[in-house]
Motif scaffolding. Structure first.
Motif, mmCIF file in Angstrom:
data_model
loop_
_atom_site.group_PDB
_atom_site.id
_atom_site.type_symbol
_atom_site.label_atom_id
_atom_site.label_comp_id
_atom_site.label_asym_id
_atom_site.label_seq_id
_atom_site.Cartn_x
_atom_site.Cartn_y
_atom_site.Cartn_z
ATOM 1 N N CYS A 1 -6.734 -2.065 0.718
ATOM 2 C CA CYS A 1 -5.808 -2.230 1.834
ATOM 3 C C CYS A 1 -6.611 -2.125 3.129
ATOM 4 O O CYS A 1 -7.652 -1.458 3.178
ATOM 5 N N ARG B 1 0.068 4.060 0.915
ATOM 6 C CA ARG B 1 -0.251 4.929 2.046
ATOM 7 C C ARG B 1 0.343 4.396 3.349
ATOM 8 O O ARG B 1 0.900 5.144 4.131
ATOM 9 N N CYS B 2 0.242 3.064 3.583
ATOM 10 C CA CYS B 2 0.645 2.551 4.903
ATOM 11 C C CYS B 2 1.676 1.426 4.841
ATOM 12 O O CYS B 2 2.221 1.040 5.869
ATOM 13 N N CYS C 1 -6.028 -0.361 5.531
ATOM 14 C CA CYS C 1 -6.069 1.025 6.029
ATOM 15 C C CYS C 1 -7.218 1.822 5.420
ATOM 16 O O CYS C 1 -7.481 2.951 5.829
ATOM 17 N N CYS D 1 0.835 -1.205 0.000
ATOM 18 C CA CYS D 1 0.000 0.000 0.000
ATOM 19 C C CYS D 1 0.871 1.256 0.000
ATOM 20 O O CYS D 1 1.740 1.413 0.856
HETATM 21 ZN ZN LIG Z 1 -2.810 0.906 3.405
#
Ligand SMILES: [Zn+2]
Length: 317
Positions: free
Chosen positions: A119, A105-106, A121, A103
């Motif tokens: 994901c 983002r995370c 998240c 991911c």
């Molecule tokens: Zn994520």
């Protein structure tokens, strides 16, 4: 220079390197930004893809009136466009997801469930506003023909994105759709050059994603000339060749060529592809039979080869 030449024009379409999007957007405050895909390219001078996606996202967030036409199937693009005020999501497909296993983002592992991805998240494939069905671009209230002359799924995807962008600036959809048909050659790409008894179909691929998108165009096992350089504009580092799925090219006559023919030859050997290595592309053609030949070159190799073919014709003419 192109912009200065045509000051009175109503629209400017600018192809922007992802590294320069922020600066260009700052200068022109674009009506529309189109994000096709974000994948590894010239890793020796560009940074890794996640950092680029983050920089693109921050740049887009500064332009609240800009419409962002973004590929919902590319997690890197989605993470960048998630910050845009006015996104339009297009399910344009992704032929290369080698940079999107985790991911953006995370960092957790992404789950892919055809046709979606998500994901834990919360980042996931947005519900597409537009999608492609066979040779049509569809939205909730319209179906438009993607009647194009360029080959391959990747060009259908690009055409759909262009169509959505044109609609976003107010061009009538049917007018935009019929204009797609006029594109046959893109700066020499997809042109067929007749030389001696050979018909050379000219293709450009400069990174693993480009090659992955080209696989469907190379499904006929025609003889193949691959030309690779590693100049500044190509990226000096040829390690990207190891991410190209040459294993899938099956049995065909292949010649490795270009200034980095030896690097390519080693890669093809590990892929189990029988090939010859001839550094000079014009000499390499002599190692291939008459008839249709696919030529795939990266950036400077492509333009260098075109110039040499052009000079040959001038001399002959
Ligand atoms: Zn994520």
């Amino acid at each position: 220079a192109a912009l200065a030449e045509a000051r009175g024009t109503e629209y400017a379409v600018i192809e922007v390197d992802e590294l320069h999007l922020a600066a260009v957007a700052e200068a022109v405050d674009p009506a529309v930004v189109v994000l096709l895909n974000l994948t590894r390219d010239q890793l020796d001078r560009a940074t890794e893809v996640g950092a680029i996606a983050s920089a693109v996202g921050k740049a887009l967030a500064r332009h609240s009136s800009t419409v962002v036409v973004a590929n919902a199937d590319d997690p890197m693009v989605v993470s960048a466009a998630a910050l845009a005020s006015r996104p339009i999501w297009v399910a344009a497909g992704a032929s290369w997801l080698g940079d999107a296993s985790s991911c953006p983002r995370c960092g957790q592992t992404l789950t892919f469930t055809e046709p979606g991805w998500h994901c834990a998240c919360g980042l996931g494939r947005p519900t597409p506003d537009w999608w492609i069905e066979d040779s049509k671009a569809c939205t909730a209230d319209a179906v438009l023909p993607l009647d194009i002359r360029l080959p391959g799924q990747v060009n259908r995807s690009n055409a759909a994105m262009a169509l959505v962008a044109a609609c976003a600036v107010g061009i009538p959809a049917d007018q935009a759709a019929s204009a797609l048909r006029e594109v046959e050659v893109v700066a020499g790409r997809y042109a067929v050059v007749h030389r001696g008894g050979q018909d050379l179909r000219m293709l450009l691929a400069k990174n693993p994603a480009g090659w992955a998108g080209m696989l469907s165009m190379l499904s006929d096992p025609r003889p193949l000339l691959v030309i690779i350089n590693a100049r500044e504009a190509d990226g000096r580092d040829t390690s990207w060749l190891w991410d190209v799925p040459f294993e899938q090219f099956g049995s065909r006559q292949v010649v490795a060529s270009g200034e980095r023919a030896a690097d390519l030859g080693v890669r093809l050997s590990y892929a189990g592809l029988e090939h010859r290595t001839v550094a000079d592309p014009l000499a390499a053609l002599k190692a291939l039979p008459p008839g249709q030949i696919d030529v795939v070159a990266n950036y400077t190799a492509f333009h260098q080869f075109r110039r040499r073919l052009g000079r040959e014709r001038e001399v002959a003419g």
